[in-house]
Design a protein around this motif. Sequence first.
Motif, short mmCIF file in Angstrom:
data_model
loop_
_atom_site.label_atom_id
_atom_site.label_comp_id
_atom_site.label_asym_id
_atom_site.label_seq_id
_atom_site.Cartn_x
_atom_site.Cartn_y
_atom_site.Cartn_z
N SER A 31 103.16 111.99 -40.72
CA SER A 31 102.04 111.06 -40.62
C SER A 31 100.98 111.64 -39.69
O SER A 31 101.24 112.57 -38.92
CB SER A 31 102.51 109.69 -40.07
OG SER A 31 102.73 109.77 -38.67
N GLN A 33 97.97 110.24 -37.00
CA GLN A 33 97.41 109.08 -36.32
C GLN A 33 96.05 109.45 -35.71
O GLN A 33 95.87 110.57 -35.24
CB GLN A 33 98.37 108.61 -35.21
CG GLN A 33 99.75 108.22 -35.74
CD GLN A 33 100.71 107.76 -34.67
OE1 GLN A 33 100.36 107.60 -33.50
NE2 GLN A 33 101.96 107.52 -35.06
N TYR A 35 93.34 108.25 -32.76
CA TYR A 35 93.18 107.48 -31.54
C TYR A 35 91.75 107.60 -31.03
O TYR A 35 91.06 108.59 -31.30
CB TYR A 35 94.12 108.01 -30.43
CG TYR A 35 95.59 107.71 -30.63
CD1 TYR A 35 96.38 108.50 -31.45
CD2 TYR A 35 96.18 106.64 -29.98
CE1 TYR A 35 97.72 108.23 -31.62
CE2 TYR A 35 97.54 106.36 -30.13
CZ TYR A 35 98.30 107.17 -30.96
OH TYR A 35 99.64 106.90 -31.12
N LEU A 45 95.37 103.48 -30.45
CA LEU A 45 95.55 103.79 -31.87
C LEU A 45 94.53 103.06 -32.73
O LEU A 45 94.32 101.85 -32.59
CB LEU A 45 96.97 103.39 -32.31
CG LEU A 45 97.30 103.68 -33.77
CD1 LEU A 45 97.43 105.18 -34.00
CD2 LEU A 45 98.59 102.97 -34.18
N THR A 48 97.07 104.79 -38.74
CA THR A 48 98.06 105.80 -39.12
C THR A 48 97.99 106.00 -40.63
O THR A 48 97.96 105.01 -41.38
CB THR A 48 99.48 105.33 -38.76
OG1 THR A 48 99.55 105.10 -37.36
CG2 THR A 48 100.51 106.40 -39.13
N ARG B 100 105.32 103.42 -36.93
CA ARG B 100 104.18 104.34 -36.92
C ARG B 100 102.86 103.64 -37.18
O ARG B 100 101.81 104.14 -36.83
CB ARG B 100 104.40 105.48 -37.91
CG ARG B 100 104.60 105.01 -39.34
CD ARG B 100 104.54 106.12 -40.34
NE ARG B 100 105.22 107.32 -39.95
CZ ARG B 100 106.12 107.95 -40.67
NH1 ARG B 100 106.52 107.44 -41.82
NH2 ARG B 100 106.64 109.09 -40.27
N ASN B 101 102.91 102.44 -37.78
CA ASN B 101 101.66 101.72 -38.02
C ASN B 101 101.09 101.14 -36.73
O ASN B 101 99.93 100.77 -36.69
CB ASN B 101 101.88 100.61 -39.05
CG ASN B 101 102.14 101.19 -40.42
OD1 ASN B 101 101.33 101.93 -40.96
ND2 ASN B 101 103.30 100.88 -40.98
N TYR B 102 101.92 101.06 -35.71
CA TYR B 102 101.47 100.53 -34.43
C TYR B 102 101.43 101.61 -33.36
O TYR B 102 100.85 101.43 -32.29
CB TYR B 102 102.35 99.37 -33.98
CG TYR B 102 102.26 98.19 -34.91
CD1 TYR B 102 103.19 98.00 -35.93
CD2 TYR B 102 101.20 97.29 -34.81
CE1 TYR B 102 103.09 96.94 -36.81
CE2 TYR B 102 101.09 96.23 -35.68
CZ TYR B 102 102.03 96.05 -36.67
OH TYR B 102 101.92 95.01 -37.55
N GLY B 103 102.05 102.74 -33.65
CA GLY B 103 102.00 103.85 -32.71
C GLY B 103 102.61 103.49 -31.38
O GLY B 103 103.51 102.66 -31.27
N TYR B 104 102.10 104.14 -30.36
CA TYR B 104 102.56 103.92 -29.00
C TYR B 104 101.45 103.27 -28.18
O TYR B 104 100.27 103.45 -28.46
CB TYR B 104 102.94 105.25 -28.35
CG TYR B 104 104.04 105.97 -29.09
CD1 TYR B 104 103.76 106.99 -29.99
CD2 TYR B 104 105.37 105.61 -28.91
CE1 TYR B 104 104.77 107.63 -30.68
CE2 TYR B 104 106.39 106.24 -29.60
CZ TYR B 104 106.06 107.25 -30.48
OH TYR B 104 107.07 107.88 -31.17
#
Lengths: 111, 115
Positions: A31, A33, A35, A45, A48, B100-104
Amino acid sequence: TQLLEQSPQFLSIQEGENLTVYCNSSSVFSSLQWYRQEPGEGPVLLVTVVTGGEVKKLKRLTFQFGDARKDSSLHITAAQPGDTGLYLCAGEKEYGNKLVFGAGTILRVKS
Amino acid sequence: GAGVSQSPRYKVAKRGQDVALRCDPISGHVSLFWYQQALGQGPEFLTYFQNEAQLDKSGLPSDRFFAERPEGSVSTLKIQRTQQEDSAVYLCASSLVYDRNYGYTFGSGTRLTVV
């Protein structure tokens, strides 16, 4: 050696203009992401993307994941001064594991 | 707390001094990461905890760097005998159960300057 190459490094544009930021790699990611980071803060974020060829929209922002899952792009339509910030792409090799970040694109939108 | 809290926000250390950087993740968050962000660069991975277990420390640049999370909540990153090249922002990130849609969720970081 940066595993993820972002371009451009710096972009200064007028309010209302469109822009695209690119994130490229020779590696495949599970994936990608995106940011946004403001001075003195941690990255937040935006989106994703997971599937090759996937396109996601977030208001005026459009994100695309390359078919081979090696590259991604962020397109902003009609940029606003509030879009100013550092945009980072981050690749995930394995689910739930560490992220590999690009060096970032500094965007400045002038009113 | 509502977010990931890091302290101190700023730290100036003399070369050779030891420093300790603290991360308070969101309560109940299982995964905790430390990243190092040099000026003008993206964050680089240092180490990863799942609860109290340090599962990956491959990013720690030297044996002067040490991280712990003894009770699976607060984590401390310690740097011994600091060098000028250690100057950077140290970011902590956490997640409950990774999606993963919310990440960290990242903290605001600790800016370390070694003089």
